[in-house]
Scaffold this motif. Structure first.
Motif, PDB file in Angstrom:
ATOM      1  N   THR A  29      10.363  -8.327   1.568  1.00 58.22           N
ATOM      2  CA  THR A  29       9.566  -8.480   0.353  1.00 58.22           C
ATOM      3  C   THR A  29      10.520  -8.603  -0.836  1.00 58.22           C
ATOM      4  O   THR A  29      11.661  -8.122  -0.800  1.00 58.22           O
ATOM      5  CB  THR A  29       8.623  -7.285   0.101  1.00 58.22           C
ATOM      6  N   TYR A  31      10.036  -9.162  -5.450  1.00 54.93           N
ATOM      7  CA  TYR A  31       9.032  -9.256  -6.526  1.00 54.93           C
ATOM      8  C   TYR A  31       9.629  -9.825  -7.818  1.00 54.93           C
ATOM      9  O   TYR A  31       8.942  -9.900  -8.823  1.00 54.93           O
ATOM     10  CB  TYR A  31       8.441  -7.860  -6.814  1.00 54.93           C
ATOM     11  N   LEU A  48       8.396 -12.348   1.345  1.00 51.07           N
ATOM     12  CA  LEU A  48       6.979 -12.049   1.138  1.00 51.07           C
ATOM     13  C   LEU A  48       6.847 -11.375  -0.224  1.00 51.07           C
ATOM     14  O   LEU A  48       7.441 -10.315  -0.451  1.00 51.07           O
ATOM     15  CB  LEU A  48       6.484 -11.094   2.241  1.00 51.07           C
ATOM     16  N   GLY A  50       4.852  -9.312  -1.495  1.00 40.21           N
ATOM     17  CA  GLY A  50       3.794  -8.473  -0.939  1.00 40.21           C
ATOM     18  C   GLY A  50       2.979  -7.820  -2.046  1.00 40.21           C
ATOM     19  O   GLY A  50       3.484  -7.584  -3.147  1.00 40.21           O
ATOM     20  N   ASP A  51       1.726  -7.490  -1.705  1.00 41.54           N
ATOM     21  CA  ASP A  51       0.966  -6.716  -2.684  1.00 41.54           C
ATOM     22  C   ASP A  51       1.412  -5.256  -2.669  1.00 41.54           C
ATOM     23  O   ASP A  51       0.910  -4.429  -3.443  1.00 41.54           O
ATOM     24  CB  ASP A  51      -0.552  -6.884  -2.511  1.00 41.54           C
ATOM     25  N   SER A  52       2.418  -4.936  -1.827  1.00 42.05           N
ATOM     26  CA  SER A  52       3.133  -3.651  -1.937  1.00 42.05           C
ATOM     27  C   SER A  52       3.761  -3.539  -3.326  1.00 42.05           C
ATOM     28  O   SER A  52       4.169  -2.460  -3.750  1.00 42.05           O
ATOM     29  CB  SER A  52       4.213  -3.543  -0.854  1.00 42.05           C
ATOM     30  N   ASP A  90       1.281 -12.774  -1.056  1.00 40.77           N
ATOM     31  CA  ASP A  90       0.120 -12.034  -0.563  1.00 40.77           C
ATOM     32  C   ASP A  90      -1.092 -12.367  -1.408  1.00 40.77           C
ATOM     33  O   ASP A  90      -0.997 -12.429  -2.637  1.00 40.77           O
ATOM     34  CB  ASP A  90       0.378 -10.524  -0.696  1.00 40.77           C
ATOM     35  N   LYS A 120      -0.385 -15.027   2.504  1.00 42.26           N
ATOM     36  CA  LYS A 120      -0.682 -14.085   3.596  1.00 42.26           C
ATOM     37  C   LYS A 120      -2.011 -13.392   3.313  1.00 42.26           C
ATOM     38  O   LYS A 120      -2.291 -13.052   2.158  1.00 42.26           O
ATOM     39  CB  LYS A 120       0.426 -13.036   3.751  1.00 42.26           C
ATOM     40  N   HIS A 144      -2.220 -11.074   9.025  1.00 36.67           N
ATOM     41  CA  HIS A 144      -1.702  -9.693   8.972  1.00 36.67           C
ATOM     42  C   HIS A 144      -2.714  -8.803   9.706  1.00 36.67           C
ATOM     43  O   HIS A 144      -3.850  -8.672   9.270  1.00 36.67           O
ATOM     44  CB  HIS A 144      -1.538  -9.280   7.503  1.00 36.67           C
ATOM     45  N   VAL A 187       1.840 -11.172  10.756  1.00 32.79           N
ATOM     46  CA  VAL A 187       2.489  -9.872  10.561  1.00 32.79           C
ATOM     47  C   VAL A 187       1.707  -8.843  11.374  1.00 32.79           C
ATOM     48  O   VAL A 187       0.479  -8.785  11.301  1.00 32.79           O
ATOM     49  CB  VAL A 187       2.499  -9.484   9.057  1.00 32.79           C
ATOM     50  N   GLU A 189       1.511  -4.870  11.751  1.00 34.59           N
ATOM     51  CA  GLU A 189       1.982  -3.645  11.083  1.00 34.59           C
ATOM     52  C   GLU A 189       1.472  -2.409  11.821  1.00 34.59           C
ATOM     53  O   GLU A 189       0.264  -2.272  12.077  1.00 34.59           O
ATOM     54  CB  GLU A 189       1.501  -3.633   9.625  1.00 34.59           C
ATOM     55  N   ILE A 210       6.368  -4.959  11.513  1.00 35.81           N
ATOM     56  CA  ILE A 210       6.793  -3.861  10.618  1.00 35.81           C
ATOM     57  C   ILE A 210       6.206  -2.605  11.254  1.00 35.81           C
ATOM     58  O   ILE A 210       4.979  -2.448  11.312  1.00 35.81           O
ATOM     59  CB  ILE A 210       6.380  -4.103   9.143  1.00 35.81           C
ATOM     60  N   VAL A 220       9.925  -7.587   9.179  1.00 37.17           N
ATOM     61  CA  VAL A 220       9.793  -7.572   7.721  1.00 37.17           C
ATOM     62  C   VAL A 220       9.887  -6.120   7.256  1.00 37.17           C
ATOM     63  O   VAL A 220       9.449  -5.205   7.959  1.00 37.17           O
ATOM     64  CB  VAL A 220       8.451  -8.211   7.248  1.00 37.17           C
ATOM     65  N   VAL A 222       9.791  -3.710   3.383  1.00 38.44           N
ATOM     66  CA  VAL A 222       9.637  -3.681   1.928  1.00 38.44           C
ATOM     67  C   VAL A 222      11.025  -3.422   1.334  1.00 38.44           C
ATOM     68  O   VAL A 222      11.706  -2.462   1.719  1.00 38.44           O
ATOM     69  CB  VAL A 222       8.633  -2.579   1.513  1.00 38.44           C
TER      70      VAL A 222
END
Ligand code: KIV
Length: 271
Positions: A29, A31, A48, A50-52, A90, A120, A144, A187, A189, A210, A220, A222
């Protein structure tokens, strides 16, 4: 073509080829621009966004509050740094679940406004129609399955999925349905390694794990977890490759000390 007119080195086709040739796929990931540029330079295959982001950058407890505007803002920064690799954005909570039309419109925004090379989405059978329409419209889609953090309240917490025979079967069926709908990778998880292995073997498209063991076609993580700079919570499956929180706090302390005692700025820092 990238902005410079050169063909992008990593595309959906190169990712599919890696599975065919048994080459592992690397995804992380990111950002922001600087991190994306470093990953691009060292040879990561896919970023990615990610929305993380909601957890590790924006400080929320989960990914649910993340908006389309948040994702467009951060994906744009990442795509400016990524010249070679593929950037997957994401789709945030409720940007694709309500209707196929909203999925198409929001995926289109991530591609057109933020420059993403694919999106994703979390979930299986309930979103296959949206996946079908997006892929038919030229949008590369990554699925995912397993622990899907946007359904955290439904799942009752961040816990391993697919532990019963029935739950494992549902994930296997969903993986197949996503592949049929046109997803080019999935993905997985927090599912048992044996289940991830079985799914990986049965699919023509790659799995990116993950917390899903070593048999997936790729992995993957984070980036804030990998770098040791998110101290609130570290899942068991994370390997910390650095202690950036320690390094950063040391640097911040030294800076404060030097400003206070007048050592910074020194003569070399001004004219
Ligand atoms: O949002 C994210 O970072 C993710 C990864 C954990 C796969 O979905």
């Amino acid at each position: 073509m990238s902005k410079e007119g050169k063909a992008r080195a990593v595309t959906k086709m190169t990712i599919l080829d890696k599975k065919k040739h048994g080459e592992k796929i690397t995804m992380l990931t990111a950002y922001d621009y600087s991190t994306a540029a470093m990953m691009d330079e060292v040879g990561v295959d896919m970023i990615l966004v990610g929305d993380s982001l909601g957890n590790v950058v924006l400080g929320y407890d989960n990914t649910i509050p993340v908006t389309m505007e948040d994702m467009i803002h951060h994906t744009s920064a990442v795509t400016r740094g990524a010249k070679r690799l593929m950037v997957i954005a994401d789709m945030p909570f409720m940007s694709y679940q309500a209707s196929v039309e909203s999925a198409l419109e929001n995926a289109g925004r991530l591609m057109k406004e933020a420059g993403a090379h694919g999106v994703k989405v979390e979930g299986g059978r309930e979103i296959v129609e949206a996946v079908q329409r997006m892929t038919a419209s030229g949008i590369p889609v990554v699925g995912h399955l397993g622990l899907t953090p946007q359904s955290i309240h439904q799942m009752g917490g961040f816990r391993m999925q697919g532990k019963t025979e029935e739950a494992a079967l549902r994930i296997k069926e969903d993986a197949f349905l996503l592949q049929e709908a046109g997803a080019f990778a999935i993905v997985l998880e927090a599912v048992p390694a044996a289940l991830a292995g079985e799914i990986t073997e049965s699919l023509a498209i790659p799995t990116i794990g993950i917390g899903a063991g070593p048999q997936c076609d790729g992995q993957v993580l984070v980036v804030n977890d990998l770098l040791g700079m998110y101290e609130k919570f570290t899942p068991k499956f994370v390997k910390k490759y650095a202690d950036l929180a320690g390094t950063m706090k040391k640097a911040f302390r030294e800076y404060c000390d030097e400003v206070k005692d007048g050592t910074f700025p020194g003569p070399e820092h001004y004219s």
